[in-house]
Design a protein around this motif. Structure first.
Motif, PDB file in Angstrom:
ATOM      1  N   TYR A 103       4.257   5.970  42.497  1.00 30.46           N
ATOM      2  CA  TYR A 103       4.674   4.453  43.229  1.00 30.46           C
ATOM      3  C   TYR A 103       4.504   3.287  42.638  1.00 30.46           C
ATOM      4  CZ  TYR A 103       3.750   8.290  46.860  1.00 30.46           C
ATOM      5  OH  TYR A 103       3.993   9.456  47.750  1.00 30.46           O
ATOM      6  N   ALA A 104       5.508   2.643  42.766  1.00 30.64           N
ATOM      7  CA  ALA A 104       5.694   1.174  42.173  1.00 30.64           C
ATOM      8  C   ALA A 104       6.030   0.339  42.976  1.00 30.64           C
ATOM      9  CB  ALA A 104       6.644   1.300  40.769  1.00 30.64           C
ATOM     10  N   LEU A 105       5.694  -1.014  42.706  1.00 35.94           N
ATOM     11  CA  LEU A 105       6.304  -2.073  43.429  1.00 35.94           C
ATOM     12  C   LEU A 105       7.878  -2.249  43.420  1.00 35.94           C
ATOM     13  CD1 LEU A 105       3.806  -5.123  43.020  1.00 35.94           C
ATOM     14  CD2 LEU A 105       4.160  -3.688  45.044  1.00 35.94           C
ATOM     15  N   THR A 106       8.548  -2.662  44.327  1.00 37.45           N
ATOM     16  CA  THR A 106       9.952  -2.858  44.426  1.00 37.45           C
ATOM     17  C   THR A 106       9.942  -4.463  43.751  1.00 37.45           C
ATOM     18  OG1 THR A 106      10.078  -3.439  46.618  1.00 37.45           O
ATOM     19  CG2 THR A 106      10.419  -1.244  45.936  1.00 37.45           C
ATOM     20  N   PRO A 107      11.203  -4.908  43.628  1.00 37.88           N
ATOM     21  CA  PRO A 107      11.342  -6.446  43.518  1.00 37.88           C
ATOM     22  C   PRO A 107      10.954  -7.195  44.816  1.00 37.88           C
ATOM     23  CG  PRO A 107      13.336  -5.351  42.688  1.00 37.88           C
ATOM     24  CD  PRO A 107      12.447  -4.215  43.228  1.00 37.88           C
ATOM     25  N   THR A 145       0.359   5.342  54.757  1.00 37.71           N
ATOM     26  CA  THR A 145       0.572   3.915  54.248  1.00 37.71           C
ATOM     27  C   THR A 145       1.790   3.925  53.299  1.00 37.71           C
ATOM     28  OG1 THR A 145      -1.613   3.556  54.906  1.00 37.71           O
ATOM     29  CG2 THR A 145      -0.626   1.884  53.726  1.00 37.71           C
ATOM     30  N   LEU A 146       1.812   4.806  52.273  1.00 35.57           N
ATOM     31  CA  LEU A 146       2.594   4.535  51.153  1.00 35.57           C
ATOM     32  C   LEU A 146       4.354   5.000  51.884  1.00 35.57           C
ATOM     33  CD1 LEU A 146       0.933   7.198  48.642  1.00 35.57           C
ATOM     34  CD2 LEU A 146       1.656   4.617  48.326  1.00 35.57           C
ATOM     35  N   LYS A 147       4.310   5.890  52.770  1.00 38.85           N
ATOM     36  CA  LYS A 147       5.537   5.959  53.599  1.00 38.85           C
ATOM     37  C   LYS A 147       5.865   4.595  54.088  1.00 38.85           C
ATOM     38  CE  LYS A 147       5.167  10.771  54.244  1.00 38.85           C
ATOM     39  NZ  LYS A 147       4.726  12.122  55.086  1.00 38.85           N
ATOM     40  N   LEU A 157       8.714  -2.133  50.113  1.00 40.15           N
ATOM     41  CA  LEU A 157       7.745  -2.820  49.299  1.00 40.15           C
ATOM     42  C   LEU A 157       7.103  -1.945  48.153  1.00 40.15           C
ATOM     43  CD1 LEU A 157       5.638  -4.301  52.257  1.00 40.15           C
ATOM     44  CD2 LEU A 157       7.554  -5.478  50.820  1.00 40.15           C
ATOM     45  N   ILE A 158       7.126  -0.694  48.281  1.00 39.07           N
ATOM     46  CA  ILE A 158       7.052   0.189  47.043  1.00 39.07           C
ATOM     47  C   ILE A 158       8.115   1.277  47.071  1.00 39.07           C
ATOM     48  CG2 ILE A 158       4.586   0.041  47.060  1.00 39.07           C
ATOM     49  CD1 ILE A 158       4.638   2.709  48.313  1.00 39.07           C
ATOM     50  N   SER A 159       8.393   1.906  45.810  1.00 36.00           N
ATOM     51  CA  SER A 159       9.431   2.900  45.571  1.00 36.00           C
ATOM     52  C   SER A 159       8.610   4.214  45.148  1.00 36.00           C
ATOM     53  CB  SER A 159      10.318   2.308  44.604  1.00 36.00           C
ATOM     54  OG  SER A 159       9.639   2.476  43.269  1.00 36.00           O
ATOM     55  N   ARG A 160       9.289   5.265  45.554  1.00 35.62           N
ATOM     56  CA  ARG A 160       8.470   6.441  45.248  1.00 35.62           C
ATOM     57  C   ARG A 160       9.276   7.182  44.113  1.00 35.62           C
ATOM     58  NH1 ARG A 160       9.217  11.705  47.418  1.00 35.62           N
ATOM     59  NH2 ARG A 160       7.211  12.863  47.721  1.00 35.62           N
ATOM     60  N   THR A 161       9.287   7.457  42.941  1.00 38.33           N
ATOM     61  CA  THR A 161       9.747   8.226  41.996  1.00 38.33           C
ATOM     62  C   THR A 161       9.315   9.775  41.828  1.00 38.33           C
ATOM     63  OG1 THR A 161      10.404   6.144  41.109  1.00 38.33           O
ATOM     64  CG2 THR A 161      10.893   8.158  39.798  1.00 38.33           C
ATOM     65  N   LYS A 195       0.412  -3.282  41.209  1.00 43.23           N
ATOM     66  CA  LYS A 195       1.010  -4.565  41.028  1.00 43.23           C
ATOM     67  C   LYS A 195       1.288  -4.591  39.455  1.00 43.23           C
ATOM     68  CE  LYS A 195      -3.146  -7.233  40.398  1.00 43.23           C
ATOM     69  NZ  LYS A 195      -3.998  -8.140  41.014  1.00 43.23           N
ATOM     70  N   HIS A 196       0.763  -3.881  38.527  1.00 47.12           N
ATOM     71  CA  HIS A 196       1.061  -3.921  37.276  1.00 47.12           C
ATOM     72  C   HIS A 196       1.794  -2.698  36.663  1.00 47.12           C
ATOM     73  CE1 HIS A 196      -1.477  -7.464  36.772  1.00 47.12           C
ATOM     74  NE2 HIS A 196      -2.426  -6.901  37.282  1.00 47.12           N
ATOM     75  N   GLU A 197       1.732  -1.470  37.251  1.00 49.38           N
ATOM     76  CA  GLU A 197       2.322  -0.414  36.824  1.00 49.38           C
ATOM     77  C   GLU A 197       2.284   0.605  37.804  1.00 49.38           C
ATOM     78  OE1 GLU A 197      -0.168   1.049  33.564  1.00 49.38           O
ATOM     79  OE2 GLU A 197      -1.766   1.411  34.815  1.00 49.38           O
ATOM     80  N   PRO A 198       3.574   1.688  37.799  1.00 52.65           N
ATOM     81  CA  PRO A 198       3.582   2.761  38.624  1.00 52.65           C
ATOM     82  C   PRO A 198       2.227   3.748  38.540  1.00 52.65           C
ATOM     83  CG  PRO A 198       5.547   2.656  37.432  1.00 52.65           C
ATOM     84  CD  PRO A 198       4.328   1.592  36.829  1.00 52.65           C
ATOM     85  N   MET A 199       1.864   4.178  39.677  1.00 53.03           N
ATOM     86  CA  MET A 199       0.793   5.070  39.976  1.00 53.03           C
ATOM     87  C   MET A 199       0.847   6.116  40.671  1.00 53.03           C
ATOM     88  SD  MET A 199      -2.335   2.476  40.077  1.00 53.03           S
ATOM     89  CE  MET A 199      -3.676   3.317  39.779  1.00 53.03           C
ATOM     90  N   ARG A 200       0.279   7.219  40.067  1.00 56.93           N
ATOM     91  CA  ARG A 200       0.359   8.640  40.944  1.00 56.93           C
ATOM     92  C   ARG A 200      -0.427   8.715  42.156  1.00 56.93           C
ATOM     93  NH1 ARG A 200      -0.522  12.102  36.141  1.00 56.93           N
ATOM     94  NH2 ARG A 200      -1.780  13.178  37.604  1.00 56.93           N
ATOM     95  N   PHE A 201      -0.081   9.411  43.035  1.00 54.54           N
ATOM     96  CA  PHE A 201      -0.918   9.603  44.310  1.00 54.54           C
ATOM     97  C   PHE A 201      -2.299   9.565  44.095  1.00 54.54           C
ATOM     98  CE2 PHE A 201      -2.585  11.831  47.990  1.00 54.54           C
ATOM     99  CZ  PHE A 201      -1.969  11.356  48.993  1.00 54.54           C
ATOM    100  N   ASN A 202      -2.623  10.972  43.403  1.00 51.26           N
ATOM    101  CA  ASN A 202      -3.952  11.258  43.097  1.00 51.26           C
ATOM    102  C   ASN A 202      -4.832  10.085  42.310  1.00 51.26           C
ATOM    103  OD1 ASN A 202      -4.134  13.758  44.488  1.00 51.26           O
ATOM    104  ND2 ASN A 202      -3.527  14.617  42.636  1.00 51.26           N
TER     105      ASN A 202
END
Length: 123
Positions: free
Chosen positions: A82-86, A58-60, A67-71, A34-41
């Motif tokens: 992974y980060a929250l989308t708008p 779950t991420l997929k 609901l989340i984006s994958r960069t 919710k606050h910042e993008p996070m890596r898988f690990n």
């Protein structure tokens, strides 16, 4: 023409979203990013007990629901964040309220369970 959704109808597609949001892993992931993008690990380390398979699946699903984006970052080795989308950001308060409600009220829930189990044993 807009479709009228009714969560109480058996075949309403909203039930799929409710099912996703009722999943403990989805709630924990959404609350974590919710606050910042996070890596898988990083997610795997922070969410104790989640398997690599459950996290990946779950991420997929959350990404598919928008609901989340994958960069993907072109590093060596490649890193993915992974980060929250708008759309996902609209759930911040709701997810936090549900997830942290459990922490605040767990003693009451446990007491209720013990009382129920005690009464059930006497039936």
């Amino acid at each position: 023409m807009a479709y009228i959704y009714d969560i109480y109808e058996e075949n309403c597609p909203t039930r799929q979203v409710l099912d996703r949001l009722a999943d403990k892993w989805a709630l924990l992931i959404l609350d974590r990013v919710k606050h910042e993008p996070m890596r898988f690990n990083h997610l795997k380390r922070d969410i104790k007990g989640i398997s690599q398979k459950a996290l990946s699946q779950t991420l997929k699903k959350l990404e598919r629901d928008g609901l989340i984006s994958r960069t993907v970052h072109p590093t060596v080795p490649v890193t993915v964040a992974y980060a929250l989308t708008p759309l996902g950001a609209t759930l911040k308060e709701t997810v936090a309220a549900i997830a942290h409600w459990a922490e605040r009220h767990m003693d009451s829930v446990l007491n209720a369970q013990r009382a129920y189990d005690g009464a059930a044993a006497g039936r």
